[in-house]
Scaffold this motif. Structure first.
Motif, PDB file in Angstrom:
ATOM      1  N   SER A   1      19.010  87.797  14.044  1.00 33.94           N
ATOM      2  CA  SER A   1      18.644  88.441  15.308  1.00 33.94           C
ATOM      3  C   SER A   1      17.254  88.010  15.766  1.00 33.94           C
ATOM      4  N   LEU A   2      16.415  87.597  14.822  1.00 32.92           N
ATOM      5  CA  LEU A   2      15.081  87.096  15.167  1.00 32.92           C
ATOM      6  C   LEU A   2      15.101  85.612  15.507  1.00 32.92           C
ATOM      7  N   GLN A   3      16.264  84.995  15.349  1.00 32.93           N
ATOM      8  CA  GLN A   3      16.428  83.565  15.624  1.00 32.93           C
ATOM      9  C   GLN A   3      15.381  82.742  14.880  1.00 32.93           C
ATOM     10  N   VAL A   4      15.330  82.971  13.556  1.00 31.87           N
ATOM     11  CA  VAL A   4      14.366  82.257  12.726  1.00 31.87           C
ATOM     12  C   VAL A   4      14.720  80.775  12.636  1.00 31.87           C
ATOM     13  N   ASP A   5      13.728  79.982  12.304  1.00 25.99           N
ATOM     14  CA  ASP A   5      13.911  78.538  12.148  1.00 25.99           C
ATOM     15  C   ASP A   5      14.812  78.231  10.961  1.00 25.99           C
ATOM     16  N   LYS A   6      15.317  77.011  10.956  1.00 25.33           N
ATOM     17  CA  LYS A   6      16.159  76.547   9.856  1.00 25.33           C
ATOM     18  C   LYS A   6      15.397  76.604   8.535  1.00 25.33           C
ATOM     19  N   SER A   7      14.109  76.345   8.567  1.00 25.58           N
ATOM     20  CA  SER A   7      13.316  76.379   7.333  1.00 25.58           C
ATOM     21  C   SER A   7      13.326  77.774   6.705  1.00 25.58           C
ATOM     22  N   VAL A   8      13.312  78.809   7.521  1.00 22.71           N
ATOM     23  CA  VAL A   8      13.373  80.186   7.011  1.00 22.71           C
ATOM     24  C   VAL A   8      14.759  80.462   6.439  1.00 22.71           C
ATOM     25  N   ARG A   9      15.791  80.023   7.161  1.00 22.60           N
ATOM     26  CA  ARG A   9      17.161  80.203   6.650  1.00 22.60           C
ATOM     27  C   ARG A   9      17.332  79.469   5.321  1.00 22.60           C
ATOM     28  N   ASP A  10      16.751  78.296   5.229  1.00 23.77           N
ATOM     29  CA  ASP A  10      16.834  77.527   3.982  1.00 23.77           C
ATOM     30  C   ASP A  10      16.068  78.226   2.854  1.00 23.77           C
ATOM     31  N   GLU A  11      14.927  78.791   3.184  1.00 23.95           N
ATOM     32  CA  GLU A  11      14.112  79.478   2.177  1.00 23.95           C
ATOM     33  C   GLU A  11      14.832  80.703   1.613  1.00 23.95           C
ATOM     34  N   PHE A  12      15.574  81.378   2.451  1.00 25.30           N
ATOM     35  CA  PHE A  12      16.276  82.593   2.027  1.00 25.30           C
ATOM     36  C   PHE A  12      17.786  82.370   1.996  1.00 25.30           C
ATOM     37  N   VAL A  13      18.164  81.195   1.560  1.00 25.62           N
ATOM     38  CA  VAL A  13      19.568  80.786   1.527  1.00 25.62           C
ATOM     39  C   VAL A  13      20.406  81.708   0.639  1.00 25.62           C
ATOM     40  N   ALA A  14      19.804  82.333  -0.333  1.00 27.26           N
ATOM     41  CA  ALA A  14      20.554  83.241  -1.212  1.00 27.26           C
ATOM     42  C   ALA A  14      21.221  84.347  -0.397  1.00 27.26           C
TER      43      ALA A  14
ATOM     44  N   ASP B   1      19.665  86.519  -9.444  1.00 27.59           N
ATOM     45  CA  ASP B   1      18.298  86.040  -9.679  1.00 27.59           C
ATOM     46  C   ASP B   1      17.720  85.372  -8.431  1.00 27.59           C
ATOM     47  N   PHE B   2      18.540  84.573  -7.756  1.00 30.16           N
ATOM     48  CA  PHE B   2      18.076  83.907  -6.529  1.00 30.16           C
ATOM     49  C   PHE B   2      17.752  84.924  -5.442  1.00 30.16           C
ATOM     50  N   ALA B   3      18.614  85.928  -5.319  1.00 29.84           N
ATOM     51  CA  ALA B   3      18.419  86.934  -4.272  1.00 29.84           C
ATOM     52  C   ALA B   3      17.198  87.810  -4.561  1.00 29.84           C
ATOM     53  N   LEU B   4      17.006  88.186  -5.810  1.00 29.98           N
ATOM     54  CA  LEU B   4      15.838  89.007  -6.154  1.00 29.98           C
ATOM     55  C   LEU B   4      14.548  88.206  -5.946  1.00 29.98           C
ATOM     56  N   ASP B   5      14.570  86.927  -6.284  1.00 28.94           N
ATOM     57  CA  ASP B   5      13.414  86.074  -6.033  1.00 28.94           C
ATOM     58  C   ASP B   5      13.149  85.987  -4.524  1.00 28.94           C
ATOM     59  N   ALA B   6      14.201  85.826  -3.740  1.00 25.86           N
ATOM     60  CA  ALA B   6      14.053  85.765  -2.281  1.00 25.86           C
ATOM     61  C   ALA B   6      13.503  87.085  -1.747  1.00 25.86           C
ATOM     62  N   ALA B   7      13.974  88.205  -2.307  1.00 23.63           N
ATOM     63  CA  ALA B   7      13.488  89.519  -1.861  1.00 23.63           C
ATOM     64  C   ALA B   7      11.995  89.663  -2.161  1.00 23.63           C
ATOM     65  N   LYS B   8      11.557  89.176  -3.306  1.00 22.94           N
ATOM     66  CA  LYS B   8      10.126  89.237  -3.644  1.00 22.94           C
ATOM     67  C   LYS B   8       9.316  88.389  -2.666  1.00 22.94           C
ATOM     68  N   ARG B   9       9.838  87.231  -2.297  1.00 22.56           N
ATOM     69  CA  ARG B   9       9.125  86.331  -1.383  1.00 22.56           C
ATOM     70  C   ARG B   9       9.130  86.823   0.060  1.00 22.56           C
ATOM     71  N   ILE B  10      10.100  87.656   0.376  1.00 20.29           N
ATOM     72  CA  ILE B  10      10.203  88.136   1.760  1.00 20.29           C
ATOM     73  C   ILE B  10       9.229  89.284   2.026  1.00 20.29           C
ATOM     74  N   ILE B  11       8.814  89.963   0.933  1.00 24.30           N
ATOM     75  CA  ILE B  11       7.897  91.090   1.067  1.00 24.30           C
ATOM     76  C   ILE B  11       6.572  90.605   1.685  1.00 24.30           C
ATOM     77  N   GLY B  12       6.150  91.293   2.716  1.00 17.32           N
ATOM     78  CA  GLY B  12       4.884  90.967   3.381  1.00 17.32           C
ATOM     79  C   GLY B  12       4.986  89.876   4.435  1.00 17.32           C
ATOM     80  N   ARG B  13       6.152  89.290   4.599  1.00 20.88           N
ATOM     81  CA  ARG B  13       6.318  88.215   5.580  1.00 20.88           C
ATOM     82  C   ARG B  13       6.614  88.789   6.961  1.00 20.88           C
ATOM     83  N   GLU B  14       6.162  88.091   7.956  1.00 22.93           N
ATOM     84  CA  GLU B  14       6.477  88.413   9.351  1.00 22.93           C
ATOM     85  C   GLU B  14       7.267  87.256   9.920  1.00 22.93           C
ATOM     86  N   PHE B  15       8.337  87.560  10.608  1.00 27.08           N
ATOM     87  CA  PHE B  15       9.182  86.520  11.179  1.00 27.08           C
ATOM     88  C   PHE B  15       9.200  86.632  12.691  1.00 27.08           C
TER      89      PHE B  15
END
Length: 158
Positions: free
Chosen positions: A90-103, A144-158
């Motif tokens: 819904s935020l229409q994030v870039d492909k790089s963001v989708r790739d980063e949170f591919v899990a 494991d991939f999803a939990l790692d992605a969740a940790k990395r998403i904390i504090g991010r603004e999109f």
């Protein structure tokens, strides 16, 4: 003859000056209306931009809440992945963001065929169980991939 020639052009000049004055007043009036319309339009645009920014912030806050809840085991991995994916899209994030949170995208894709909400409730218990087993297998594979992605998403603004 000279006197009448000077009188005629004087009247003509007076009439021409009056016409020019009237046209200038009309032009000024419409110029002012245009300026006011542009000012209103700029205010509306600023209001829309603020509204869009507020909505974006609400979506970002929702992503943060879901990620924290996932890390605290307050929500299932499949549900969190689906919700985060929808919010990122819904935020229409870039492909790089989708790739980063591919899990999240992968889990959501692999479970997209499973009915939700009312459709889930309509399923026979046996079918629900089959889908639960399928979701559990996917969650084990990508946890494991999803939990790692969740940790990395904390504090991010999109």
């Amino acid at each position: 003859m000279t006197a009448s020639m000077t009188v005629f052009p004087t009247w003509l000049l007076v009439i021409a000056a009056l016409i020019i004055f009237v046209l200038a007043v009309i032009a000024g009036y419409y110029l002012r209306k245009l300026q006011l319309a542009q000012k209103r339009q700029a205010a509306q645009l600023a209001e829309l931009e603020q509204s869009a920014q507020d909505q974006r912030q609400r979506v970002n806050d929702s992503i943060q809440i879901i990620a924290r809840t996932l890390l605290d085991d307050g929500v299932g991995l499949t549900e969190a992945a689906i919700r985060i994916r929808v919010l990122l899209d819904s935020l229409q994030v870039d492909k790089s963001v989708r790739d980063e949170f591919v899990a999240f995208y992968t889990i959501a894709d692999k479970t997209s065929h499973i009915p939700i909400l009312q459709e889930w409730k309509k399923l026979p218990r046996k079918k629900q169980f089959q889908f639960e087993v399928e979701m559990a297998e996917i969650e084990v594979e990508y946890k494991d991939f999803a939990l790692d992605a969740a940790k990395r998403i904390i504090g991010r603004e999109f």
